[in-house]
Design a protein around this motif. Sequence first.
Motif, mmCIF file in Angstrom:
data_model
loop_
_atom_site.group_PDB
_atom_site.id
_atom_site.type_symbol
_atom_site.label_atom_id
_atom_site.label_comp_id
_atom_site.label_asym_id
_atom_site.label_seq_id
_atom_site.Cartn_x
_atom_site.Cartn_y
_atom_site.Cartn_z
ATOM 1 N N SER A 51 -14.024 56.326 -0.956
ATOM 2 C CA SER A 51 -14.407 57.516 -0.205
ATOM 3 C C SER A 51 -13.239 58.497 -0.201
ATOM 4 N N SER A 52 -13.499 59.740 0.207
ATOM 5 C CA SER A 52 -12.406 60.709 0.347
ATOM 6 C C SER A 52 -11.395 60.225 1.380
ATOM 7 N N PHE A 53 -11.881 59.603 2.443
ATOM 8 C CA PHE A 53 -11.003 59.047 3.487
ATOM 9 C C PHE A 53 -10.079 57.980 2.885
ATOM 10 N N ALA A 54 -10.626 57.151 2.008
ATOM 11 C CA ALA A 54 -9.839 56.083 1.377
ATOM 12 C C ALA A 54 -8.779 56.657 0.448
ATOM 13 N N TRP A 55 -9.141 57.685 -0.339
ATOM 14 C CA TRP A 55 -8.155 58.312 -1.222
ATOM 15 C C TRP A 55 -6.994 58.871 -0.404
ATOM 16 N N ARG A 56 -7.322 59.475 0.721
ATOM 17 C CA ARG A 56 -6.271 60.049 1.572
ATOM 18 C C ARG A 56 -5.351 58.962 2.134
ATOM 19 N N ASP A 71 -9.297 65.430 9.881
ATOM 20 C CA ASP A 71 -10.115 66.221 8.955
ATOM 21 C C ASP A 71 -11.263 65.453 8.322
ATOM 22 N N ASP A 72 -11.208 64.140 8.335
ATOM 23 C CA ASP A 72 -12.190 63.352 7.590
ATOM 24 C C ASP A 72 -12.737 62.238 8.465
ATOM 25 N N GLN A 73 -13.834 61.650 8.024
ATOM 26 C CA GLN A 73 -14.455 60.548 8.752
ATOM 27 C C GLN A 73 -14.541 59.312 7.851
ATOM 28 N N PRO A 74 -14.234 58.117 8.395
ATOM 29 C CA PRO A 74 -14.377 56.895 7.598
ATOM 30 C C PRO A 74 -15.835 56.695 7.169
ATOM 31 N N LYS A 75 -16.015 56.184 5.976
ATOM 32 C CA LYS A 75 -17.347 55.881 5.455
ATOM 33 C C LYS A 75 -17.533 54.364 5.435
ATOM 34 N N ALA A 76 -18.637 53.910 4.865
ATOM 35 C CA ALA A 76 -18.927 52.475 4.816
ATOM 36 C C ALA A 76 -17.813 51.720 4.093
ATOM 37 N N PHE A 77 -17.259 52.337 3.046
ATOM 38 C CA PHE A 77 -16.191 51.696 2.280
ATOM 39 C C PHE A 77 -14.974 51.378 3.144
ATOM 40 N N ASP A 78 -14.752 52.165 4.192
ATOM 41 C CA ASP A 78 -13.478 52.158 4.911
ATOM 42 C C ASP A 78 -13.360 51.094 5.994
ATOM 43 N N VAL A 125 -3.434 32.352 -1.998
ATOM 44 C CA VAL A 125 -2.906 31.654 -0.829
ATOM 45 C C VAL A 125 -3.116 32.528 0.407
ATOM 46 N N PRO A 126 -3.984 32.134 1.346
ATOM 47 C CA PRO A 126 -4.295 32.986 2.507
ATOM 48 C C PRO A 126 -3.105 33.337 3.384
ATOM 49 N N PHE A 127 -2.001 32.612 3.247
ATOM 50 C CA PHE A 127 -0.810 32.934 4.027
ATOM 51 C C PHE A 127 -0.226 34.286 3.614
ATOM 52 N N GLN A 128 -0.667 34.821 2.483
ATOM 53 C CA GLN A 128 -0.195 36.128 2.015
ATOM 54 C C GLN A 128 -1.111 37.265 2.462
ATOM 55 N N TRP A 129 -2.100 36.963 3.306
ATOM 56 C CA TRP A 129 -3.129 37.945 3.623
ATOM 57 C C TRP A 129 -2.951 38.609 4.982
ATOM 58 N N VAL A 130 -3.540 39.797 5.099
ATOM 59 C CA VAL A 130 -3.751 40.480 6.375
ATOM 60 C C VAL A 130 -5.172 41.035 6.347
ATOM 61 N N TYR A 131 -5.596 41.608 7.453
ATOM 62 C CA TYR A 131 -6.939 42.198 7.564
ATOM 63 C C TYR A 131 -6.754 43.696 7.725
ATOM 64 N N ASP A 132 -7.144 44.477 6.695
ATOM 65 C CA ASP A 132 -6.730 45.875 6.679
ATOM 66 C C ASP A 132 -7.684 46.706 5.816
ATOM 67 N N HIS A 133 -7.372 47.976 5.718
ATOM 68 C CA HIS A 133 -8.133 48.885 4.861
ATOM 69 C C HIS A 133 -7.834 48.549 3.393
ATOM 70 N N PRO A 134 -8.854 48.549 2.519
ATOM 71 C CA PRO A 134 -8.626 48.188 1.114
ATOM 72 C C PRO A 134 -7.643 49.096 0.395
ATOM 73 N N GLY A 135 -7.455 50.332 0.908
ATOM 74 C CA GLY A 135 -6.481 51.236 0.306
ATOM 75 C C GLY A 135 -5.070 50.686 0.320
ATOM 76 N N ARG A 136 -4.798 49.750 1.213
ATOM 77 C CA ARG A 136 -3.477 49.115 1.275
ATOM 78 C C ARG A 136 -3.121 48.480 -0.061
ATOM 79 N N ASP A 137 -4.013 47.623 -0.573
ATOM 80 C CA ASP A 137 -3.737 46.911 -1.817
ATOM 81 C C ASP A 137 -3.725 47.842 -3.020
ATOM 82 N N ILE A 138 -4.621 48.823 -3.018
ATOM 83 C CA ILE A 138 -4.686 49.759 -4.143
ATOM 84 C C ILE A 138 -3.376 50.542 -4.240
ATOM 85 N N ALA A 139 -2.892 51.048 -3.107
ATOM 86 C CA ALA A 139 -1.641 51.809 -3.093
ATOM 87 C C ALA A 139 -0.466 50.950 -3.529
ATOM 88 N N GLU A 140 -0.409 49.707 -3.059
ATOM 89 C CA GLU A 140 0.715 48.851 -3.411
ATOM 90 C C GLU A 140 0.682 48.459 -4.886
#
Length: 330
Positions: free
Chosen positions: A254-259, A181-188, A210-225
């Motif tokens: 973006s709306s995509f990020a909220w979803r 239903d939605d398209q990723p925007k620049a934020f995503d 500490v970078p050992f705690q990191w992954v490469y992902d959508h920013p919504g991951r951290d916000i949700a957690e």
Amino acid sequence: MINEIYSNYGLHAAELIRMGIYEGFWIRNKVYILVPLLGRKEEELTEIKKLGDYMIAQGDMMVTTFVPNVHGYYVSKIQGKDYILVKCNRHGTRQWEGEGRELAYFHYRGKHFSEKVEQLNRIGQWKTLWETRLEQLERFWQSKVINHPNDSFDMLFVSSFPYFLGLTENAIQYIVDTELDDQPKAFDGATVCYQKYACHTMNEYQRVKVPFQWVYDHPGRDIAEWVRSALFTNKESTEIIRFLNEYEQVMPLSSFAWRLMYARLLFPLHYFEEVEGYYSVEDEGKKALRERKLQKIVDSAADHQRFLGGFYDMIQLPIGKLNIRKVEWL
């Protein structure tokens, strides 16, 4: 351990102190942290180091760097186990601007990493990872049902799993609908994220990262957690709203990020962690702790469901304008 640190690095550690999930020590204005390797591959270590060095180059001076040992290698054997030592200078000059803003700054810096990320990449993989995790736990649940559980944890798991299976299926479907239903925007675009962000993650041991705690992902991951951990540490709704507002002052979602963020809130990660953790440890004390935590999750399921059902209303998100749908049964 202190003697082996000296023989490997030539550093005199007066004492080891607990720093979050790690052990470390201070020497003058530098903090040193020992990170157990835990079987990480060389390719993953290379990506971790590249991301850390990149974030420092972007101006984040609270990120740790790898420390070579006296032989010029990064991996050292200490008490029979492989470790990497990382360090960071103490920087106390910049004013702390609140967790929401600080996380947004962190994500903003991480968005411009240009090299390909493979080992740490999680972008676009939530649906597949959740399906795999659900299938594994469902097979295990079925085996428990067949064998007629007789201890308290097994019975708690068997009785509670169908509800959390349904919640997981809703989270997976929410991602499917979002992508349709939605398209990723620049934020995503992908950025540097934490494997598991939580309230006050950036406050631990003087906000060292500490970078050992990191992954490469959508920013919504951290916000949700962050929101998930805020809920389970009984933070007020005003604190959650303030965090989200702080974040959006730097990086509007973006709306995509909220979803995507909401889909991640729907996924009952806390339930999976306690069940999987219980069956993967031998220590009876740890098992008992896992059982108490799972019982609390099950007992609070109705409250958690109400929170999910009222989340968009609580933060006053204009879901009609953004064309975001609610999950009707919540």
